[in-house]
Design a protein around this motif. Structure first.
Motif, PDB file in Angstrom:
ATOM      1  N   ASP A  56     -12.464  23.255 -74.270  1.00 45.78           N
ATOM      2  CA  ASP A  56     -12.274  22.834 -73.451  1.00 45.78           C
ATOM      3  C   ASP A  56     -11.102  22.491 -72.982  1.00 45.78           C
ATOM      4  OD1 ASP A  56     -14.876  24.569 -72.517  1.00 45.78           O
ATOM      5  OD2 ASP A  56     -16.168  22.707 -73.553  1.00 45.78           O
ATOM      6  N   MET A  57     -11.112  21.831 -73.577  1.00 40.16           N
ATOM      7  CA  MET A  57      -8.962  20.996 -73.727  1.00 40.16           C
ATOM      8  C   MET A  57      -8.201  21.395 -75.378  1.00 40.16           C
ATOM      9  SD  MET A  57      -8.023  17.573 -72.789  1.00 40.16           S
ATOM     10  CE  MET A  57      -8.786  16.738 -74.394  1.00 40.16           C
ATOM     11  N   GLY A 111     -15.647  17.250 -80.715  1.00 40.82           N
ATOM     12  CA  GLY A 111     -14.975  16.035 -81.123  1.00 40.82           C
ATOM     13  C   GLY A 111     -13.723  16.697 -80.934  1.00 40.82           C
ATOM     14  N   ILE A 112     -11.963  15.676 -81.361  1.00 40.69           N
ATOM     15  CA  ILE A 112     -11.594  15.807 -80.865  1.00 40.69           C
ATOM     16  C   ILE A 112      -9.923  15.795 -81.567  1.00 40.69           C
ATOM     17  CG2 ILE A 112      -9.266  15.037 -79.134  1.00 40.69           C
ATOM     18  CD1 ILE A 112     -11.354  13.717 -77.464  1.00 40.69           C
ATOM     19  N   ARG A 113      -9.123  17.577 -81.836  1.00 43.51           N
ATOM     20  CA  ARG A 113      -8.077  17.510 -83.370  1.00 43.51           C
ATOM     21  C   ARG A 113      -6.685  17.241 -82.291  1.00 43.51           C
ATOM     22  NH1 ARG A 113     -10.096  17.954 -88.129  1.00 43.51           N
ATOM     23  NH2 ARG A 113      -8.054  19.478 -88.853  1.00 43.51           N
ATOM     24  N   ALA A 150      -5.080  17.398 -67.608  1.00 49.34           N
ATOM     25  CA  ALA A 150      -6.778  17.162 -68.489  1.00 49.34           C
ATOM     26  C   ALA A 150      -7.461  16.632 -67.632  1.00 49.34           C
ATOM     27  CB  ALA A 150      -6.872  17.468 -69.910  1.00 49.34           C
ATOM     28  N   ALA A 151      -6.613  15.647 -67.324  1.00 45.88           N
ATOM     29  CA  ALA A 151      -8.338  14.872 -66.930  1.00 45.88           C
ATOM     30  C   ALA A 151      -7.934  14.089 -65.134  1.00 45.88           C
ATOM     31  CB  ALA A 151      -8.805  13.696 -67.988  1.00 45.88           C
ATOM     32  N   ASP A 152      -8.410  13.538 -64.683  1.00 49.89           N
ATOM     33  CA  ASP A 152      -7.930  12.465 -63.188  1.00 49.89           C
ATOM     34  C   ASP A 152      -7.517  11.239 -63.700  1.00 49.89           C
ATOM     35  OD1 ASP A 152      -8.497  15.169 -62.084  1.00 49.89           O
ATOM     36  OD2 ASP A 152     -10.331  14.429 -61.781  1.00 49.89           O
ATOM     37  N   ASN A 169     -19.565  31.870 -85.015  1.00 51.65           N
ATOM     38  CA  ASN A 169     -19.250  33.071 -85.218  1.00 51.65           C
ATOM     39  C   ASN A 169     -18.116  33.585 -83.838  1.00 51.65           C
ATOM     40  OD1 ASN A 169     -21.415  33.867 -86.980  1.00 51.65           O
ATOM     41  ND2 ASN A 169     -22.801  33.605 -84.983  1.00 51.65           N
ATOM     42  N   ALA A 170     -17.463  32.706 -83.192  1.00 53.59           N
ATOM     43  CA  ALA A 170     -16.418  32.854 -82.292  1.00 53.59           C
ATOM     44  C   ALA A 170     -16.093  31.962 -81.984  1.00 53.59           C
ATOM     45  CB  ALA A 170     -17.724  33.932 -80.927  1.00 53.59           C
ATOM     46  N   VAL A 171     -14.695  31.092 -81.654  1.00 53.47           N
ATOM     47  CA  VAL A 171     -13.574  30.758 -80.971  1.00 53.47           C
ATOM     48  C   VAL A 171     -13.553  31.151 -79.341  1.00 53.47           C
ATOM     49  CG1 VAL A 171     -12.079  29.085 -80.284  1.00 53.47           C
ATOM     50  CG2 VAL A 171     -12.746  30.545 -82.839  1.00 53.47           C
ATOM     51  N   HIS A 172     -14.216  29.890 -78.198  1.00 54.84           N
ATOM     52  CA  HIS A 172     -14.257  30.400 -76.793  1.00 54.84           C
ATOM     53  C   HIS A 172     -12.685  29.484 -77.012  1.00 54.84           C
ATOM     54  CE1 HIS A 172     -18.398  32.949 -76.146  1.00 54.84           C
ATOM     55  NE2 HIS A 172     -17.850  33.152 -76.561  1.00 54.84           N
ATOM     56  N   LEU A 173     -12.076  29.668 -76.490  1.00 58.16           N
ATOM     57  CA  LEU A 173     -10.837  29.265 -75.218  1.00 58.16           C
ATOM     58  C   LEU A 173     -10.861  28.668 -74.313  1.00 58.16           C
ATOM     59  CD1 LEU A 173      -8.565  27.579 -76.624  1.00 58.16           C
ATOM     60  CD2 LEU A 173      -7.076  29.757 -77.021  1.00 58.16           C
ATOM     61  N   HIS A 174     -10.890  27.697 -73.741  1.00 60.69           N
ATOM     62  CA  HIS A 174     -10.231  27.806 -72.274  1.00 60.69           C
ATOM     63  C   HIS A 174      -9.217  26.647 -71.761  1.00 60.69           C
ATOM     64  CE1 HIS A 174     -10.497  24.790 -68.435  1.00 60.69           C
ATOM     65  NE2 HIS A 174     -10.908  26.820 -67.645  1.00 60.69           N
ATOM     66  N   LEU A 175      -8.349  27.315 -71.228  1.00 62.80           N
ATOM     67  CA  LEU A 175      -6.728  26.951 -70.525  1.00 62.80           C
ATOM     68  C   LEU A 175      -6.322  26.507 -69.289  1.00 62.80           C
ATOM     69  CD1 LEU A 175      -4.628  30.500 -72.475  1.00 62.80           C
ATOM     70  CD2 LEU A 175      -4.920  27.764 -73.697  1.00 62.80           C
ATOM     71  N   PRO A 176      -5.780  25.388 -69.567  1.00 58.14           N
ATOM     72  CA  PRO A 176      -5.790  25.105 -68.086  1.00 58.14           C
ATOM     73  C   PRO A 176      -5.049  25.639 -67.248  1.00 58.14           C
ATOM     74  CG  PRO A 176      -4.663  24.044 -69.092  1.00 58.14           C
ATOM     75  CD  PRO A 176      -5.387  24.587 -70.511  1.00 58.14           C
ATOM     76  N   GLN A 177      -5.347  25.871 -65.960  1.00 57.53           N
ATOM     77  CA  GLN A 177      -4.859  26.590 -64.916  1.00 57.53           C
ATOM     78  C   GLN A 177      -3.951  26.260 -64.079  1.00 57.53           C
ATOM     79  OE1 GLN A 177      -3.960  30.149 -65.185  1.00 57.53           O
ATOM     80  NE2 GLN A 177      -4.476  29.743 -67.143  1.00 57.53           N
ATOM     81  N   ARG A 178      -3.838  24.773 -64.205  1.00 59.33           N
ATOM     82  CA  ARG A 178      -3.731  23.618 -63.277  1.00 59.33           C
ATOM     83  C   ARG A 178      -2.232  23.910 -62.806  1.00 59.33           C
ATOM     84  NH1 ARG A 178      -6.517  18.399 -63.472  1.00 59.33           N
ATOM     85  NH2 ARG A 178      -8.724  19.558 -62.884  1.00 59.33           N
ATOM     86  N   GLU A 179      -1.396  24.277 -61.438  1.00 57.85           N
ATOM     87  CA  GLU A 179      -0.327  24.290 -61.226  1.00 57.85           C
ATOM     88  C   GLU A 179       0.220  23.040 -61.817  1.00 57.85           C
ATOM     89  OE1 GLU A 179       1.488  23.537 -56.628  1.00 57.85           O
ATOM     90  OE2 GLU A 179      -0.776  24.422 -56.547  1.00 57.85           O
TER      91      GLU A 179
END
Length: 160
Positions: A89-90, A57-59, A36-38, A120-130
């Motif tokens: 995003d993570m 925030g981060i949980r 998730a980070a370089d 009103n909504a949750v936008h969830l980004h899932l990683p797509q890295r090899e």
């Protein structure tokens, strides 16, 4: 609105809580494994920025022993479609014994925190890295079972 600082789940194995500044480095192995980070400094910078903002925030999900098994980072953003969204995003959950349980605990927590923040909504980004495909496919399946659906396609063009 005040976010509940800590919540013990139905399974007493996991606790969801905000990431404390002093534990940023303890989350690095999970962040690194999930790619998730370089590098560690980029992670530290990102984590500090989110922990210092009122709209983000981060949980983490932790086991009885205090190890971090999952993590998500969020920001509350305006949306023309949904009004106010809880943008994740993570999202990483790596547990060898109960991967689905760790994912489900994080998904449930996202909904609860998003509602507390008036989203009103949750936008969830899932990683797509090899290299992390298996955990991503499990997370995707659990998110779809949890009521998420594919709404848009997100592309990235690095500029540096």
């Amino acid at each position: 609105m005040l976010i509940s600082p800590e919540r013990v789940t139905m399974s007493d194995r996991f606790t969801v809580k905000p990431l404390e500044r002093r534990r940023i480095d303890q989350a690095w192995p999970l962040v690194q494994t999930g790619r998730a980070a370089d590098d560690r400094e980029a992670w530290r910078h990102y984590a500090r920025l989110l922990l210092d903002t009122a709209d983000g925030g981060i949980r983490t999900v932790e086991g009885d022993h205090g190890y971090i098994h999952g993590i998500y980072a969020y920001q509350v953003l305006p949306s023309p479609r949904h009004g106010k969204v809880f943008q994740v995003d993570m999202f990483l959950a790596l547990d060898l014994i109960e991967p689905e349980a760790a994912i489900d605990v994080l998904l449930d927590d996202m909904d609860r925190v998003a509602l507390e923040l008036g989203c009103n909504a949750v936008h969830l980004h899932l990683p797509q890295r090899e290299g992390i495909g298996t955990s991503v496919s499990v997370a995707l399946a659990r998110a779809l079972d949890h009521g998420h659906h594919r709404e848009d396609l997100r592309l990235c063009r690095p500029l540096t």
